[in-house]
Motif scaffolding. Structure first.
Motif, PDB file in Angstrom:
ATOM      1  N   ARG A  93      -5.120   6.386 -10.550  1.00 42.93           N
ATOM      2  CA  ARG A  93      -4.882   7.640 -10.095  1.00 42.93           C
ATOM      3  C   ARG A  93      -6.493   8.366 -10.196  1.00 42.93           C
ATOM      4  O   ARG A  93      -6.965   8.839  -8.999  1.00 42.93           O
ATOM      5  CB  ARG A  93      -4.166   8.502 -11.131  1.00 42.93           C
ATOM      6  N   PRO A  94      -7.053   8.418 -11.416  1.00 37.19           N
ATOM      7  CA  PRO A  94      -8.177   8.960 -11.297  1.00 37.19           C
ATOM      8  C   PRO A  94      -9.443   8.270 -10.468  1.00 37.19           C
ATOM      9  O   PRO A  94     -10.367   9.021  -9.894  1.00 37.19           O
ATOM     10  CB  PRO A  94      -8.926   8.880 -12.871  1.00 37.19           C
ATOM     11  N   ILE A  95      -9.338   7.000 -10.508  1.00 39.64           N
ATOM     12  CA  ILE A  95     -10.394   6.237  -9.555  1.00 39.64           C
ATOM     13  C   ILE A  95     -10.137   6.791  -8.100  1.00 39.64           C
ATOM     14  O   ILE A  95     -10.946   6.759  -7.369  1.00 39.64           O
ATOM     15  CB  ILE A  95     -10.084   4.908  -9.846  1.00 39.64           C
ATOM     16  N   ILE A 147     -12.830   1.294  -2.848  1.00 38.23           N
ATOM     17  CA  ILE A 147     -13.336   1.157  -3.867  1.00 38.23           C
ATOM     18  C   ILE A 147     -14.557   0.301  -4.075  1.00 38.23           C
ATOM     19  O   ILE A 147     -14.308  -0.855  -3.999  1.00 38.23           O
ATOM     20  CB  ILE A 147     -12.489   0.806  -5.239  1.00 38.23           C
ATOM     21  N   ARG A 177      -0.361  17.155  -5.620  1.00 37.04           N
ATOM     22  CA  ARG A 177      -1.691  17.123  -5.014  1.00 37.04           C
ATOM     23  C   ARG A 177      -1.640  16.493  -3.841  1.00 37.04           C
ATOM     24  O   ARG A 177      -0.768  15.759  -3.290  1.00 37.04           O
ATOM     25  CB  ARG A 177      -2.336  15.805  -5.992  1.00 37.04           C
ATOM     26  N   GLU A 179      -8.222   9.361  -6.851  1.00 36.27           N
ATOM     27  CA  GLU A 179      -8.541  10.782  -6.658  1.00 36.27           C
ATOM     28  C   GLU A 179     -10.024  11.047  -6.357  1.00 36.27           C
ATOM     29  O   GLU A 179     -10.351  12.021  -5.472  1.00 36.27           O
ATOM     30  CB  GLU A 179      -8.243  11.677  -8.108  1.00 36.27           C
ATOM     31  N   ARG A 180     -10.984  10.704  -7.078  1.00 40.64           N
ATOM     32  CA  ARG A 180     -12.515  10.649  -6.918  1.00 40.64           C
ATOM     33  C   ARG A 180     -12.796  10.291  -5.359  1.00 40.64           C
ATOM     34  O   ARG A 180     -13.934  10.819  -4.968  1.00 40.64           O
ATOM     35  CB  ARG A 180     -13.206   9.961  -7.843  1.00 40.64           C
ATOM     36  N   ARG A 181     -12.120   9.640  -4.625  1.00 41.65           N
ATOM     37  CA  ARG A 181     -12.108   9.198  -3.277  1.00 41.65           C
ATOM     38  C   ARG A 181     -11.308   9.769  -2.428  1.00 41.65           C
ATOM     39  O   ARG A 181     -11.102   9.273  -1.292  1.00 41.65           O
ATOM     40  CB  ARG A 181     -12.110   7.618  -3.113  1.00 41.65           C
ATOM     41  N   GLY A 182     -10.559  10.753  -2.707  1.00 39.61           N
ATOM     42  CA  GLY A 182      -9.728  11.763  -1.854  1.00 39.61           C
ATOM     43  C   GLY A 182      -8.639  10.944  -1.756  1.00 39.61           C
ATOM     44  O   GLY A 182      -7.785  11.329  -0.752  1.00 39.61           O
TER      45      GLY A 182
END
Length: 140
Positions: A40-42, A96, A16, A44-47
């Motif tokens: 990771r998912p938190i 975040i 990724r 990834e949503r922010r690039g």
């Protein structure tokens, strides 16, 4: 590899690319691995991406020897900014929205030093295969 070239550095084996930044944690530390899976998912949503410190591309990107690399959590932004220790935690929190209270707390005089001491305490409690992770009291 330039300071902002994160393309291809994967998330624990997944390829990724991070658009905005990269958090790198110790893949041999159970606490760090659980934290990475949760973040990771938190991120990834922010690039942002998460990668293991043991990835040789991370060492090349940071320009640090392995002994130095495994000492602490690292966070890199695409502009070349690098953070380690509690400063990395604060830099991630800045990305975040719901973690902003931690950033605000750090602005209180003396709180950043307290957060750094807290980070070092938590880091000393974790266990992993890297010699840098073994608390002083356990070293032979």
């Amino acid at each position: 590899m330039s300071n902002h070239d994160f393309a291809g550095i994967g998330v624990y084996g997944r390829e990724r690319a991070a658009r905005a930044g990269l958090a790198v944690l110790d893949a041999e530390c159970g606490f760090c691995t659980r934290l990475a899976r949760w973040l990771r998912p938190i991120l990834e949503r922010r690039g942002l991406a998460v990668a293991p410190l043991q990835d040789p591309r991370v060492g090349a990107l940071l320009g640090l020897p392995k002994s130095e690399l495994l000492r602490e959590l690292r966070f890199l932004l695409c502009d070349g900014s690098q953070y380690g220790d509690a400063d990395a935690v604060l830099a991630v929190a800045h990305e975040i929205w719901w973690a902003h209270p931690l950033v605000w707390l750090a602005r209180i005089p003396g709180m950043t030093d307290i957060l750094r001491r807290g980070y070092r305490w938590v880091a000393a409690q974790r266990s992993c295969a890297a010699a840098a992770c073994v608390p002083q009291s356990r070293r032979a």
